[in-house]
Design an enzyme around this catalytic site. Structure first.
Site, mmCIF file in Angstrom:
data_model
loop_
_atom_site.group_PDB
_atom_site.id
_atom_site.type_symbol
_atom_site.label_atom_id
_atom_site.label_comp_id
_atom_site.label_asym_id
_atom_site.label_seq_id
_atom_site.Cartn_x
_atom_site.Cartn_y
_atom_site.Cartn_z
ATOM 1 N N ASP A 1 3.714 3.078 6.652
ATOM 2 C CA ASP A 1 3.024 2.763 7.907
ATOM 3 C C ASP A 1 3.942 2.109 8.922
ATOM 4 O O ASP A 1 5.037 1.640 8.602
ATOM 5 C CB ASP A 1 1.897 1.773 7.635
ATOM 6 C CG ASP A 1 2.421 0.360 7.390
ATOM 7 O OD1 ASP A 1 3.332 0.215 6.551
ATOM 8 O OD2 ASP A 1 1.957 -0.589 8.053
ATOM 9 N N LYS B 1 0.814 -1.197 0.000
ATOM 10 C CA LYS B 1 0.000 0.000 0.000
ATOM 11 C C LYS B 1 0.859 1.263 0.000
ATOM 12 O O LYS B 1 0.382 2.343 -0.312
ATOM 13 C CB LYS B 1 -0.871 0.011 1.271
ATOM 14 C CG LYS B 1 -1.802 -1.147 1.405
ATOM 15 C CD LYS B 1 -2.547 -1.041 2.770
ATOM 16 C CE LYS B 1 -3.332 -2.273 3.078
ATOM 17 N NZ LYS B 1 -3.829 -2.246 4.480
ATOM 18 N N GLU C 1 7.957 2.659 -6.226
ATOM 19 C CA GLU C 1 8.155 2.143 -4.858
ATOM 20 C C GLU C 1 8.174 3.297 -3.866
ATOM 21 O O GLU C 1 8.656 4.389 -4.178
ATOM 22 C CB GLU C 1 9.520 1.437 -4.763
ATOM 23 C CG GLU C 1 9.511 -0.031 -5.107
ATOM 24 C CD GLU C 1 9.046 -0.924 -3.956
ATOM 25 O OE1 GLU C 1 8.396 -0.421 -3.018
ATOM 26 O OE2 GLU C 1 9.324 -2.125 -4.024
ATOM 27 N N ASP C 2 7.721 3.017 -2.653
ATOM 28 C CA ASP C 2 7.827 4.002 -1.589
ATOM 29 C C ASP C 2 9.246 4.029 -1.004
ATOM 30 O O ASP C 2 9.830 5.084 -0.803
ATOM 31 C CB ASP C 2 6.799 3.702 -0.481
ATOM 32 C CG ASP C 2 6.799 2.230 -0.058
ATOM 33 O OD1 ASP C 2 7.590 1.422 -0.607
ATOM 34 O OD2 ASP C 2 6.006 1.879 0.832
ATOM 35 N N VAL D 1 10.949 4.591 9.073
ATOM 36 C CA VAL D 1 10.199 5.826 8.835
ATOM 37 C C VAL D 1 8.723 5.551 8.576
ATOM 38 O O VAL D 1 8.354 4.477 8.101
ATOM 39 C CB VAL D 1 10.811 6.636 7.662
ATOM 40 C CG1 VAL D 1 12.202 7.113 7.999
ATOM 41 C CG2 VAL D 1 10.818 5.839 6.365
ATOM 42 N N ARG E 1 -0.002 6.317 7.827
ATOM 43 C CA ARG E 1 0.117 6.525 6.376
ATOM 44 C C ARG E 1 -0.360 7.918 5.966
ATOM 45 O O ARG E 1 0.039 8.448 4.949
ATOM 46 C CB ARG E 1 -0.725 5.496 5.613
ATOM 47 C CG ARG E 1 -0.235 4.068 5.729
ATOM 48 C CD ARG E 1 -0.957 3.190 4.700
ATOM 49 N NE ARG E 1 -0.839 1.773 5.000
ATOM 50 C CZ ARG E 1 0.178 1.008 4.627
ATOM 51 N NH1 ARG E 1 1.193 1.520 3.978
ATOM 52 N NH2 ARG E 1 0.197 -0.277 4.922
ATOM 53 N N ASP F 1 14.706 -0.850 1.012
ATOM 54 C CA ASP F 1 15.408 -1.052 2.282
ATOM 55 C C ASP F 1 16.476 -2.137 2.064
ATOM 56 O O ASP F 1 17.545 -1.846 1.532
ATOM 57 C CB ASP F 1 14.346 -1.438 3.315
ATOM 58 C CG ASP F 1 14.867 -1.570 4.720
ATOM 59 O OD1 ASP F 1 15.790 -0.830 5.091
ATOM 60 O OD2 ASP F 1 14.360 -2.410 5.478
HETATM 61 P P1 5GP Z 1 12.906 -4.386 1.542
HETATM 62 O O1 5GP Z 1 12.451 -5.673 0.925
HETATM 63 O O2 5GP Z 1 13.688 -3.485 0.612
HETATM 64 O O3 5GP Z 1 13.657 -4.638 2.818
HETATM 65 O O4 5GP Z 1 11.637 -3.611 2.029
HETATM 66 C C1 5GP Z 1 10.703 -3.113 1.187
HETATM 67 C C2 5GP Z 1 9.406 -2.851 1.903
HETATM 68 O O5 5GP Z 1 9.552 -2.872 3.326
HETATM 69 C C3 5GP Z 1 8.908 -1.482 1.564
HETATM 70 O O6 5GP Z 1 8.156 -1.484 0.386
HETATM 71 C C4 5GP Z 1 8.118 -1.125 2.809
HETATM 72 O O7 5GP Z 1 6.831 -1.670 2.698
HETATM 73 C C5 5GP Z 1 8.847 -1.834 3.941
HETATM 74 N N1 5GP Z 1 9.814 -0.935 4.637
HETATM 75 C C6 5GP Z 1 11.156 -0.966 4.585
HETATM 76 N N2 5GP Z 1 11.698 0.013 5.343
HETATM 77 C C7 5GP Z 1 10.655 0.686 5.869
HETATM 78 C C8 5GP Z 1 10.560 1.828 6.717
HETATM 79 O O8 5GP Z 1 11.526 2.456 7.174
HETATM 80 N N3 5GP Z 1 9.301 2.223 7.039
HETATM 81 C C9 5GP Z 1 8.185 1.588 6.576
HETATM 82 N N4 5GP Z 1 7.016 2.070 6.955
HETATM 83 N N5 5GP Z 1 8.240 0.524 5.760
HETATM 84 C C10 5GP Z 1 9.465 0.081 5.415
#
Ligand code: 5GP
Length: 175
Positions: free
Chosen positions: A159, A43, A99-100, A153, A165, A103
């Site tokens: 969220d 989302k 993408e938001d 964050v 959000r 990470d």
């Molecule tokens: P990744 O697979 O790159 O570790 O994470 C991707 C997803 O993890 C993002 O699309 C998001 O939904 C969630 N995510 C990663 N870091 C954060 C953060 O600092 N805050 C929030 N709210 N979601 C995060």
């Protein structure tokens, strides 16, 4: 008792708006004469995507994908699942993923592989935010808004346990 985490402002709405403006200019420049298919990752990316597309004067189309998320934890389990796949045919399309946040890179790299298998004409990634110090899987971001420190964050679509959000700025969640 309701859990009340401490929020510390990290990026204000003006700075976010500037980053969105810049990304929109870059995307407009690169997709002139094309009909890109923008795929938002639900989302978290919906607020960013709503602001971004209103600045894109292009004959674009939208679709969404929903992947399994962290739930009420802050760590990526390493297992990604497609909860809702893309409905629009992708073959031969110029696909731009919205993408938001990137990470560890696990989710994004999984999604890019999933889309690449469906043979788009081109596949690029636009991410509002990035936490490069957390990367475990390499991901190349074609359009990046803002780099963040290693903090969890919330706000502007992001969220924690489905809350926050709706905040218009980006905040760090302090323990
Ligand atoms: P990744 O697979 O790159 O570790 O994470 C991707 C997803 O993890 C993002 O699309 C998001 O939904 C969630 N995510 C990663 N870091 C954060 C953060 O600092 N805050 C929030 N709210 N979601 C995060």
């Amino acid at each position: 008792m309701v859990f009340q985490p401490q929020l510390k402002i990290l990026i204000g709405r003006d700075e976010i708006a500037k980053a969105v403006d810049r990304l929109a200019s870059e995307i407009k420049r690169d997709y002139q004469g094309k009909q890109p298919l923008l795929i938002g990752v639900l989302k978290g990316s919906f607020v960013f995507m709503a602001d971004l597309i209103r600045q894109l004067d292009l004959p674009l189309e939208l679709d969404f994908v929903r992947l399994s998320s962290y739930g009420a934890t802050r760590e990526n389990s390493g297992r990604v699942r497609v909860v809702q796949g893309v409905k629009t045919p992708i073959k031969g399309r110029d696909v731009l993923v919205i993408e938001d946040i990137v990470d560890t890179g696990i989710t994004t790299s999984f999604l890019l592989d999933y889309l690449r298998k469906r043979k788009p004409a081109s596949l690029k990634l636009c991410a509002l935010t990035d936490k490069p110090s957390r990367r475990r899987v390499p991901v190349s971001i074609d359009y990046l808004g803002l780099s963040l420190p290693n903090k969890f964050v919330v706000g502007y679509g992001l969220d924690f346990d489905q809350r926050f959000r709706n905040l218009p700025d980006i905040y760090a969640l302090e323990d």
